[in-house]
Design a protein around this motif. Structure first.
Motif: not given
Length: 341
Positions: A10-30, A123-129
């Motif tokens: 999707s256009t936006f994948s928060p870090l509390t999803t598999w897509d978002g977390w993998q993108q965060f971990v795998g994207t090198p710093q600019v 690693v799994l990352f979630v927030t308390v609703p």
């Protein structure tokens, strides 16, 4: 058998999803290219300064060391009470950033050890609703995993599916943010706290919680609170001080790190360090506020073409309301006592 899968792109994948977390971990710093590189477009430099750098604070080093020890300690724990960590402190001090960077470091280390990592989720990352119930909390775990939280499934069924999957995938670290939102004085909050405790017993992983001033929150009160306090140590992520020479050196080093990372064509190296005391007064020593201030000032200077950060520009940047109120608060000065003749 239920299997985990990344959610659809999707256009936006928060870090509390598999897509978002993998993108965060795998994207090198600019990469910070040479400031005079004419092929580095304005848009690319804007993107660089919007993301900017994450600098290590003493608290981040303390957290990293503590978690490495807990991972080793819990690795041989087959059952019972595993030990965990709570990151606590005021708002905008960088607790969530510290937690996310910790998780990124652990996951990258796991990728190096297991290059063929299909089926692994270290690693799994979630927030308390807000106003969370046990089912809402476990649904956050299921959402991260991409599990279809079928409305037909009850809390126990979702919990079993999540726990079995995380055990299969070798999850080592579970990061839970915003735990201060669990008010154990209410029935829902108490039951959600119990659910977290149960997950800690079912999943052979190290749990790290983060929240605002957790040690003064209801989370650590009563029988449930005493159980949690007996299993978790607390690391305070305080605003950085500016009192002693050692305090000032730490702050100056961080400000200098940001100064060195700037890629503004009219920036004079060391400018931010000359304003270190002012920057501390504006932000109260909070890394979140400091990052906001410098990033926005850099972006404004790129947009207006000045390409430099001055104190006048810094004064024009409005921070979060809490930071502005602290900066405007009158300072109390003690009147000198008169000597007796």
């Amino acid at each position: 058998m239920v299997t985990a899968q990344p959610a659809s792109t999707s256009t936006f994948s928060p870090l509390t999803t598999w897509d978002g977390w993998q993108q965060f971990v795998g994207t090198p710093q600019v990469p910070a290219r040479d400031v005079g590189d004419q092929e580095w477009t304005l848009e690319q430099r804007e993107d660089y300064h919007a993301r900017f750098v994450v600098l290590k604070t003493p608290a981040m080093d303390t957290i990293s060391t503590a978690v490495r020890r807990l991972l080793l300690l819990n690795r041989g724990q087959q059952g019972g009470a595993r030990r965990g960590l709570i990151i606590s402190g005021p708002a905008t001090t960088g607790k969530t950033t510290a937690m996310q960077q910790l998780g990124r470091t652990v996951e990258l280390a796991d990728r190096r050890r297991h290059p063929n990592r299909d089926g692994r989720l270290p690693v799994l990352f979630v927030t308390v609703p807000p106003s969370s119930t046990p089912k809402m909390l476990i649904s956050e775990f299921a959402r991260f995993l991409g599990l279809p939280t079928l409305e037909r499934m009850n809390q126990i069924q979702i919990t079993n599916a999540v726990c079995e999957l995380l055990c299969e995938m070798g999850t080592q670290l579970v990061l839970v943010d915003d735990v201060h939102l669990m008010d154990t004085r209410s029935r829902a909050g108490a039951e959600t706290s119990d659910q977290l405790k149960y997950l800690g017993e079912r999943i052979p992983a190290t749990f790290v919680y983060s929240g605002i001033d957790v040690e003064t929150s209801p989370l650590l009160t009563g029988v449930r609170g005493s159980q949690l306090a007996g299993r978790f140590k607390i690391v305070r992520n305080q605003p950085l001080r500016y009192g002693s020479s050692a305090d000032r050196q730490i702050w100056h080093d961080l400000v200098n790190g940001m100064d060195s990372a700037l890629r503004l064509r009219r920036h004079r190296p060391g400018t931010l360090v000359t304003h270190a005391a002012y920057l501390h007064a504006r932000t109260g020593g909070r890394m979140g506020s400091l990052s906001h201030l410098i990033r926005e000032a850099a972006l404004v200077s790129l947009l207006d073409g000045t390409e430099k950060i001055t104190k006048k520009l810094l004064e024009q940047i409005e921070l979060d309301t809490a930071a502005e109120q602290r900066a405007r608060a009158p300072r109390r000065h003690r009147m000198p006592t008169q000597r007796q003749p």
